[in-house]
Design a protein around this motif. Structure first.
Motif, PDB file in Angstrom:
ATOM      1  N   ARG A  26      39.350 -31.493  -7.461  1.00 44.23           N
ATOM      2  CA  ARG A  26      38.583 -31.132  -8.660  1.00 44.23           C
ATOM      3  C   ARG A  26      39.104 -31.891  -9.873  1.00 44.23           C
ATOM      4  O   ARG A  26      38.332 -32.389 -10.698  1.00 44.23           O
ATOM      5  CB  ARG A  26      38.670 -29.623  -8.910  1.00 44.23           C
ATOM      6  CG  ARG A  26      37.912 -28.778  -7.899  1.00 44.23           C
ATOM      7  CD  ARG A  26      36.410 -28.887  -8.073  1.00 44.23           C
ATOM      8  NE  ARG A  26      35.968 -28.344  -9.332  1.00 44.23           N
ATOM      9  CZ  ARG A  26      35.669 -27.063  -9.535  1.00 44.23           C
ATOM     10  NH1 ARG A  26      35.772 -26.187  -8.538  1.00 44.23           N
ATOM     11  NH2 ARG A  26      35.243 -26.636 -10.706  1.00 44.23           N
ATOM     12  N   ASP A  30      37.006 -34.642 -12.102  1.00 45.48           N
ATOM     13  CA  ASP A  30      36.848 -34.472 -13.548  1.00 45.48           C
ATOM     14  C   ASP A  30      37.420 -35.643 -14.333  1.00 45.48           C
ATOM     15  O   ASP A  30      37.065 -35.850 -15.487  1.00 45.48           O
ATOM     16  CB  ASP A  30      37.535 -33.176 -14.002  1.00 45.48           C
ATOM     17  CG  ASP A  30      36.820 -31.943 -13.487  1.00 45.48           C
ATOM     18  OD1 ASP A  30      35.636 -32.059 -13.098  1.00 45.48           O
ATOM     19  OD2 ASP A  30      37.452 -30.869 -13.448  1.00 45.48           O
ATOM     20  N   GLY A 261      35.447 -33.107  -4.424  1.00 41.96           N
ATOM     21  CA  GLY A 261      35.646 -32.330  -5.640  1.00 41.96           C
ATOM     22  C   GLY A 261      34.345 -32.032  -6.356  1.00 41.96           C
ATOM     23  O   GLY A 261      34.145 -30.921  -6.874  1.00 41.96           O
ATOM     24  N   ASP A 264      32.590 -29.353  -4.353  1.00 46.39           N
ATOM     25  CA  ASP A 264      33.266 -28.074  -4.569  1.00 46.39           C
ATOM     26  C   ASP A 264      32.835 -27.430  -5.879  1.00 46.39           C
ATOM     27  O   ASP A 264      32.800 -26.199  -6.008  1.00 46.39           O
ATOM     28  CB  ASP A 264      34.791 -28.270  -4.589  1.00 46.39           C
ATOM     29  CG  ASP A 264      35.392 -28.464  -3.202  1.00 46.39           C
ATOM     30  OD1 ASP A 264      34.655 -28.327  -2.201  1.00 46.39           O
ATOM     31  OD2 ASP A 264      36.603 -28.750  -3.116  1.00 46.39           O
ATOM     32  N   SER A 265      32.514 -28.271  -6.875  1.00 47.93           N
ATOM     33  CA  SER A 265      32.135 -27.747  -8.187  1.00 47.93           C
ATOM     34  C   SER A 265      30.641 -27.484  -8.314  1.00 47.93           C
ATOM     35  O   SER A 265      30.164 -27.110  -9.387  1.00 47.93           O
ATOM     36  CB  SER A 265      32.591 -28.717  -9.288  1.00 47.93           C
ATOM     37  OG  SER A 265      31.918 -29.970  -9.159  1.00 47.93           O
TER      38      SER A 265
END
Length: 294
Positions: A26, A30, A261, A264-265
């Motif tokens: 994550r 980001d 990631g 997952d978000s």
């Protein structure tokens, strides 16, 4: 089940990232902040077994343990061993600079002194497959073992070869590792630039193997192409922040980990990983699909 009806879909069930400023998928997705502290392998796997190992191998140990745990294949204590048969887990590692410092040191010693002056602890690390073999030995991964070090596409090629072995029934799952160290020898090679000094690792499995152990699917491996024309509309692309330096053999793995990631978000659209260029030595791209979209 007949051979014609076998599900050859390959999925990602584990992912790990270790970079200055990012230690989760994550955080990678980001965008790691500048100024992150260097990765300390001993903080992740302890000091035992790290002495006399080059930086790339140490980073590889830490990434391997993190990815295996993320996939539910390894407990908190390495002594507990794998939760699946050792022969069912292969390794494909990618690194272009991995043991370059060890090789340069050995060659300097031979040139300036004699071959008998080389360190007996250095020479075993001078083989280009040291990252893949060391990870397999430490964690008891007894499936197929392959090292890929063929330039900018190396990371995506490693994912492709792992998926190919799984789809062909050669093994049920593969630990795929991409790592690049940063040191004086690498910086000289890069003309003063620096490498990421870290990398990413993935656990790829056949969908069938993942379902049998009730593993969580984090992404689905889509089509891979090498030397293909640019396809900007295929899916979202993630870019490695420039301050992290050259990713080289780890670049493809970092892109796939970032895709995990993003999924997952809550990202639902496909993510395209791209390495190399059409006017360079080679180009490769790989499409990653969200689990619920496949």
């Amino acid at each position: 089940m007949t051979a014609q009806s076998l599900d050859t879909t390959v999925v990602v069930t584990g992912a790990a990232v270790l970079l200055p400023g990012a230690d989760t998928v994550r955080a990678l997705a980001d965008g790691p902040a500048a100024g992150g502290a260097p990765v300390e392998p001993a903080a992740h796997v302890g000091r035992k077994g790290l002495r006399y190992k080059d930086r790339a191998t140490q980073l590889g140990y830490a990434l391997t343990a993190a990815a295996l745990r993320d996939a539910g294949l390894l407990g908190a204590d390495e002594k507990d061993g794998l939760s699946v048969p050792a022969a069912s887990v292969g390794v494909v590692a990618s690194s272009n600079f991995g043991n370059l410092d060890t090789v340069a040191r050995a060659l300097d010693t031979i040139r300036e002194e004699t071959v008998t002056a080389t360190s007996p602890m250095d020479l075993p690390n001078a083989s280009s497959n040291v990252v893949a073999s060391s990870a397999a030995i430490r964690y008891g991964l007894r499936g197929p073992n392959l090292m890929v070090c063929n330039g900018e596409t190396s990371g995506l090629d490693a994912v492709h070869w792992a998926a190919t072995m799984i789809a062909a029934g050669r093994t049920e799952r593969v630990l795929v590792l991409g790592v690049e160290p940063d040191n004086e020898v690498v910086r000289r090679l890069l003309g003063g630039g620096h490498a990421v000094d870290g990398g990413a690792a993935l656990v790829l499995e056949s969908r069938t193997a993942a379902e049998l152990r009730s593993a969580t699917v984090r992404a689905v491996v889509g089509p891979y192409r090498r030397g293909a024309a640019d396809s900007a509309e295929a899916g979202r692309r993630w870019q490695l922040p420039e301050h992290l330096g050259t990713a080289s053999g780890a670049h493809g793995l970092l892109q796939v980990a970032a895709a995990v990631g993003l999924f997952d978000s809550g990202e639902s659209g496909p993510v395209q990983a791209v390495a190399g260029s059409a006017d360079g030595d080679a180009r490769a791209d790989l499409l990653l699909l969200a689990p619920r979209a496949a």
